[in-house]
Design an enzyme around this catalytic site. Structure first.
Site, PDB file in Angstrom:
ATOM      1  N   CYS A 189      27.712  60.726  41.858  1.00  0.00           N
ATOM      2  CA  CYS A 189      27.285  61.378  43.096  1.00  0.00           C
ATOM      3  C   CYS A 189      25.886  60.915  43.543  1.00  0.00           C
ATOM      4  O   CYS A 189      25.726  59.778  43.944  1.00  0.00           O
ATOM      5  CB  CYS A 189      27.378  62.891  42.940  1.00  0.00           C
ATOM      6  SG  CYS A 189      27.410  63.774  44.516  1.00  0.00           S
ATOM      7  N   HIS A 236      33.357  63.497  41.409  1.00  0.00           N
ATOM      8  CA  HIS A 236      32.962  64.188  40.180  1.00  0.00           C
ATOM      9  C   HIS A 236      34.070  64.140  39.116  1.00  0.00           C
ATOM     10  O   HIS A 236      34.959  64.992  39.111  1.00  0.00           O
ATOM     11  CB  HIS A 236      32.618  65.650  40.487  1.00  0.00           C
ATOM     12  CG  HIS A 236      31.336  65.817  41.222  1.00  0.00           C
ATOM     13  ND1 HIS A 236      30.127  66.019  40.588  1.00  0.00           N
ATOM     14  CD2 HIS A 236      31.056  65.779  42.540  1.00  0.00           C
ATOM     15  CE1 HIS A 236      29.166  66.110  41.487  1.00  0.00           C
ATOM     16  NE2 HIS A 236      29.704  65.969  42.679  1.00  0.00           N
ATOM     17  N   GLU A 249      33.767  64.972  36.137  1.00  0.00           N
ATOM     18  CA  GLU A 249      33.556  66.084  35.200  1.00  0.00           C
ATOM     19  C   GLU A 249      33.995  67.417  35.786  1.00  0.00           C
ATOM     20  O   GLU A 249      33.864  68.458  35.131  1.00  0.00           O
ATOM     21  CB  GLU A 249      32.066  66.162  34.823  1.00  0.00           C
ATOM     22  CG  GLU A 249      31.176  66.942  35.788  1.00  0.00           C
ATOM     23  CD  GLU A 249      30.988  66.302  37.151  1.00  0.00           C
ATOM     24  OE1 GLU A 249      30.511  66.986  38.070  1.00  0.00           O
ATOM     25  OE2 GLU A 249      31.322  65.105  37.299  1.00  0.00           O
TER      26      GLU A 249
END
Length: 368
Positions: free
Chosen positions: A258, A343, A345
């Site tokens: 990001c 993302h 995660e």
């Protein structure tokens, strides 16, 4: 209590106050996720922003503190269609209304969030004010709203000192660091699940403040470097970009997510630009340009890298957004570096791209 959402274009929505009754001015953005509202509230990337949730009912499964992405919420305001006053979940420890109130976060419910979202899509991200005050003349608050800018958000959200990350175990109530590869995580406003994802793979994770000099990180001899997500305009972080360039010049494996992805692009000669209304939600399709495979990803960003500004000898597009063609990732020829805009995660959210952490681990093992 009656509340108002005043936008910089003069549009006013009338609803009911939730959370803190204080007045707040912020950037207004929308998120299309159906679940994960606590993760949204506690994601540092939302610093300086009030979030509109497009899903019509928020709060029905309550608040579970273990799901928080940081020690406290970072949104400046919260905007929903309907707020559930009752939580139905065996893990719930609090209601969202009480959580907002004790966190001093103002919000508004019982407004047409669909109409608001359509307005933001049509006109682009706008500033706005959430207030319980009744204004006879909107010219004064609108003037203040228009002058608002999100700035200095990375230094506001980053950790203040270096520490080793460890998960708190419910049974033993102690921090347990990893024992494998040592990763230096530069906290630019990091979600905790980045560190959790690394630790789950056995890594030791040393978390560094955003203002840390590259020399200090390199002197610790980590096996790899992680650049985290974070808030605000990437181009304003001039000092951080300078240090990231030094990290790029090292031969260490680097994985960036990001904001970290954007800062690495800026550090290597690229440029970024602001999207009309950003990508925020858990349903964004991204195509891997090498394999042609499409992944469903979680995203939260208002800026993007201009892929055409990059020297192909330095960085090559690796992922692209299927919806609008914006850049979603880069690989750096001749370097053990890859970066993504989305993302991997994300939790809750699609887990399609979690394999990227395994790729990073392999890079560190091969480097050895």
């Amino acid at each position: 209590m009656k509340a108002y959402l005043i936008l910089e274009d003069g549009t006013v929505f009338t609803g009911t106050s939730i959370g803190s009754p204080r007045e707040v001015i912020s950037e207004i953005v929308f998120n299309t996720s159906m679940t994960g509202y606590l993760e949204v509230l506690t994601d540092p990337s939302y610093a300086g922003q009030a979030v509109v949730m497009t899903y019509p009912l928020i709060g029905n499964y309550g608040i579970c503190n273990k799901d928080m992405e940081s020690a406290k919420p970072w949104v400046k305001g919260y905007i929903v269609r309907e707020l559930s006053r009752i939580s139905s979940n065996f893990r719930s420890e609090d209601t969202i209304q009480h959580f907002l109130l004790t966190s001093d976060i103002p919000g508004i419910c019982n407004i047409d969030t669909r109409a608001l979202t359509k307005l933001l899509r049509e006109k682009g991200t706008m500033n706005g004010m959430i207030t319980t005050k009744t204004y006879a003349d909107f010219s004064e608050p609108i003037s203040r709203i228009k002058n608002y800018r999100v700035s200095g958000a990375v230094m506001e959200t980053t950790v203040k000192e270096r520490y080793e990350f460890g998960n708190k175990l419910a049974a033993e109530e102690k921090n347990v660091p990893g024992t494998g590869k040592c990763v230096a995580l530069l906290d630019l406003g990091a979600k905790e699940n980045i560190a959790r994802s690394l630790k789950k793979r056995g890594c030791r994770v040393m978390v560094y403040p955003a203002g840390t000099k590259a020399e200090e990180i390199l002197a610790a001899k980590p096996d790899g470097i992680m650049l985290s997500n974070g808030p605000g305009d990437p181009a304003e972080n001039v000092e951080i970009i300078r240090e990231i360039r030094k990290l790029y010049d090292s031969d260490l494996p680097i994985f960036a997510i990001c904001l970290g992805h954007q800062l690495m692009a800026l550090a290597t000669g690229g440029t970024t630009y602001k999207l009309k209304y950003g990508h925020r939600g858990g349903n964004h399709p991204v195509k891997d340009l090498e394999t042609g495979r499409v992944y469903i990803t979680s995203q939260n960003h208002g800026y993007a890298v201009d892929a055409s500004s990059l020297d192909p000898a330095v960085a090559i597009p690796a992922f692209v957004n299927v919806n609008d063609g914006t850049n979603e990732g880069l690989r750096y020829p001749g370097k053990n570096i890859f970066t993504v805009q989305f993302h991997p995660e994300a939790c809750p959210g699609p887990l399609d791209s979690g394999y990227l952490f395994d790729r990073f681990l392999t890079m560190m093992e091969v480097k050895e």
